[in-house]
Design a protein around this motif. Structure first.
Motif, PDB file in Angstrom:
ATOM      1  N   VAL A  45       0.834  -1.209   0.000  1.00 42.78           N
ATOM      2  CA  VAL A  45       0.000   0.000   0.000  1.00 42.78           C
ATOM      3  C   VAL A  45       0.863   1.251   0.000  1.00 42.78           C
ATOM      4  O   VAL A  45       0.467   2.287  -0.536  1.00 42.78           O
ATOM      5  N   TYR A  93       1.360   3.659  -2.883  1.00 37.04           N
ATOM      6  CA  TYR A  93       0.460   4.766  -3.153  1.00 37.04           C
ATOM      7  C   TYR A  93       0.989   6.063  -2.574  1.00 37.04           C
ATOM      8  O   TYR A  93       0.532   7.146  -2.935  1.00 37.04           O
ATOM      9  N   ARG A 144       3.887  -0.729  -6.765  1.00 40.65           N
ATOM     10  CA  ARG A 144       3.960   0.244  -7.850  1.00 40.65           C
ATOM     11  C   ARG A 144       3.177  -0.221  -9.072  1.00 40.65           C
ATOM     12  O   ARG A 144       2.634   0.594  -9.812  1.00 40.65           O
ATOM     13  N   VAL A 179      -0.286   0.964  -8.402  1.00 42.91           N
ATOM     14  CA  VAL A 179      -0.460   2.413  -8.526  1.00 42.91           C
ATOM     15  C   VAL A 179      -0.457   2.829  -9.987  1.00 42.91           C
ATOM     16  O   VAL A 179      -1.344   3.537 -10.466  1.00 42.91           O
ATOM     17  N   GLN A 227      -3.411   1.643 -11.953  1.00 46.48           N
ATOM     18  CA  GLN A 227      -4.644   2.364 -11.692  1.00 46.48           C
ATOM     19  C   GLN A 227      -4.626   3.730 -12.369  1.00 46.48           C
ATOM     20  O   GLN A 227      -5.661   4.231 -12.820  1.00 46.48           O
ATOM     21  N   ARG A 228      -3.431   4.334 -12.438  1.00 43.49           N
ATOM     22  CA  ARG A 228      -3.310   5.657 -13.050  1.00 43.49           C
ATOM     23  C   ARG A 228      -3.667   5.626 -14.526  1.00 43.49           C
ATOM     24  O   ARG A 228      -4.044   6.650 -15.102  1.00 43.49           O
ATOM     25  N   MET A 286      -7.912   4.237  -0.123  1.00 46.77           N
ATOM     26  CA  MET A 286      -6.819   4.770  -0.933  1.00 46.77           C
ATOM     27  C   MET A 286      -6.966   4.363  -2.389  1.00 46.77           C
ATOM     28  O   MET A 286      -6.459   5.028  -3.285  1.00 46.77           O
ATOM     29  N   LEU A 287      -7.664   3.269  -2.626  1.00 47.00           N
ATOM     30  CA  LEU A 287      -7.940   2.874  -4.007  1.00 47.00           C
ATOM     31  C   LEU A 287      -8.969   3.803  -4.626  1.00 47.00           C
ATOM     32  O   LEU A 287      -8.979   4.027  -5.827  1.00 47.00           O
ATOM     33  N   GLU A 305      -9.391   7.699   2.000  1.00 42.66           N
ATOM     34  CA  GLU A 305      -9.353   8.755   0.991  1.00 42.66           C
ATOM     35  C   GLU A 305      -8.709  10.016   1.552  1.00 42.66           C
ATOM     36  O   GLU A 305      -8.079  10.786   0.828  1.00 42.66           O
ATOM     37  N   VAL A 334      -5.100  10.093   0.784  1.00 43.85           N
ATOM     38  CA  VAL A 334      -4.822  10.464  -0.596  1.00 43.85           C
ATOM     39  C   VAL A 334      -4.978  11.965  -0.784  1.00 43.85           C
ATOM     40  O   VAL A 334      -4.152  12.628  -1.421  1.00 43.85           O
TER      41      VAL A 334
END
Lengths: 231, 216
Positions: free
Chosen positions: A160, A163, A171, A174, A177-178, B159-160, B167, B170
């Motif tokens: 995690v 993130y 990574r 991350v 997802q980006r 966080m996803l 959140e 983030v």
């Protein structure tokens, strides 16, 4: 690109720093360092606490609090403080792993067969000998279980932490997802890799725990003896 | 500074807390409902219990974030569907809770079950009225651990992008602010401790004989 296509492409494995192998190494180095440091500090301390049969309430409270803290939040706070640096992350990982191993060691040593401990003392063994030759082997399975739990916690937290800018297998999650919906195969790849690392760690340490339980298995044959009064 | 941020974003944070609790507590309850019968079934047979517990331990070894990401493949949902979190946390919680149920049932002395059978209790009645109440301390202890862990894990889901307290981390990262991060941390820990305390209270209320035993 599907999971298999991504894995079949060799450059995805061997790219320096961002390839699969590099990320696995980053992840494992952080995990082993964090758990190793935590173990070196807390196992002796746990043995002291367990041998003295003290602090049961504090241990219980420590166990609860360490499970209640979302460690990734602390990682984020740290990143805001000093930037995405490796050593700060390591400190937080050690702090996360330490109570787990401490509680496991203390309870394991405290729960070492009281009859064996009594007999050892009756034979004239001093406290250090009792701790080293009687309590340590009997507590080892529980200590290794604690190490395993701590290791899995650290693996999950490092994942995690990506993130928040850390390295490691997170990574892939991350960056995948980006890229939006098209990046899902990359996310899934990262997920599968982390799962593989976690399962491997679990199996190795569980095997070590099983091997260490030899003493308990051997002495369990004598368990039909008259129980000691609960003193 | 933190209080200013909180007061201007109070409704937002409250919404996050509500969603957080929903996503954390529903799977915990679902896990309890699944684990107790599963544990009862498994506890009878020694070999079966070893196999089942080993498999469950493997499932529990996999980090929650991995489950959240992998669920769309298994369930056919979108990544940010809360069902993913619900199912994933239920699986992980069952993996942890079944172990508590089994070990709790194992502490019941065979003599007690035998006496109940001798008095005329059928197997189901024995289970419900004698063995499960005696196993309850272990089960409730496991439930405490699971509830606390779930509340922390739902932060990861945030966080996803699933709209929980995570959140705030983030947001804090994106805006380089401490306030959301601190608030997220404090609230998450508070919720966990409240859940832990609640279950401890339930344990004390539902199992009065433990207090009598301790006093002896």
């Amino acid at each position: 690109m599907s999971l298999f296509e991504y894995l079949a492409e060799m450059t995805n494995w061997t790219r320096p720093e961002t390839g699969i192998v590099a990320r696995i190494v980053q992840h494992l180095v952080l995990t082993v360092l964090a758990v190793g440091l935590a173990a070196v500090v807390t196992i002796p301390l746990g043995m002291l606490i367990g041998h003295a049969h003290r602090g049961r309430l504090v241990l219980a409270g420590l166990g609860t609090v360490t499970r209640a803290v979302p460690w990734v939040g602390l990682v984020v706070a740290l990143v805001l403080l000093v930037g995405a640096d490796g050593s700060g992350l390591l400190v937080i990982l050690v702090i996360a792993a330490a109570p787990v191993i401490l509680v496991a060691t203390a309870t394991g040593v405290g729960a070492a067969d009281p009859a064996a401990v009594h007999s050892a003392r009756a034979l004239g063994l001093g406290p250090i000998q009792v701790a080293g030759t009687i309590e340590w082997p009997l507590a080892l399975p529980q200590i290794l279980t604690g190490v395993r739990t701590a290791g899995l916690l650290v693996v999950a937290t490092v994942t995690v932490a990506a993130y928040a800018g850390a390295g490691g297998l997170g990574r892939f999650l991350v960056e995948g997802q980006r890229q939006g919906p098209g990046g899902y195969p990359q996310m899934f790849t990262g997920a599968v890799l982390v799962a593989a690392v976690a399962v491997l760690l679990h199996v190795l340490l569980a095997a070590a725990t099983w091997a260490a339980a030899g003493t308990g298995r051997r002495t369990a044959r004598f368990d039909d003896r008259v129980p000691l009064p609960a003193a | 500074m933190t209080w200013d941020w909180l007061s201007t974003h109070a409704a937002y944070v409250l919404g996050l807390v509500g969603r957080h609790l929903l996503l954390a507590l529903l799977p915990t309850l679902a896990a309890l409902v699944v684990s107790v019968p599963l544990g009862c079934l498994v506890a009878r047979n020694r070999r079966l219990s070893v196999v089942v517990l080993t498999v469950l331990a493997l499932l529990a070894a996999i980090p929650a974030l991995v489950w959240f990401v992998a669920m769309p493949v298994v369930l056919g949902t979108q990544l940010l569907d809360p069902i993913n979190v619900g199912v994933a946390l239920t699986i992980v919680s069952v993996a942890a809770l079944v172990r508590s149920v089994v070990s709790g049932l194992r502490t019941v002395a065979p003599a007690v079950s035998a006496s109940a059978a001798a008095v005329g209790y059928g197997a189901l009645r024995r289970l419900a009225l004698v063995e499960l109440p005696l196993a309850a301390p272990s089960v409730l202890a496991g439930l405490r651990v699971v509830a606390v862990a779930n509340i922390a894990l739902v932060c990861v889901a945030g966080m996803l992008g699933l709209g929980t307290l995570g959140e705030l981390f983030v947001v804090g990262l994106a805006e380089s602010r401490y306030a959301p991060v601190v608030i997220g941390l404090v609230l998450a820990v508070l919720l966990s401790l409240v859940a832990d305390g609640l279950i401890a209270l339930i344990r004390r209320g539902a199992l009065p004989w433990l207090r009598a035993e301790a006093a002896r």
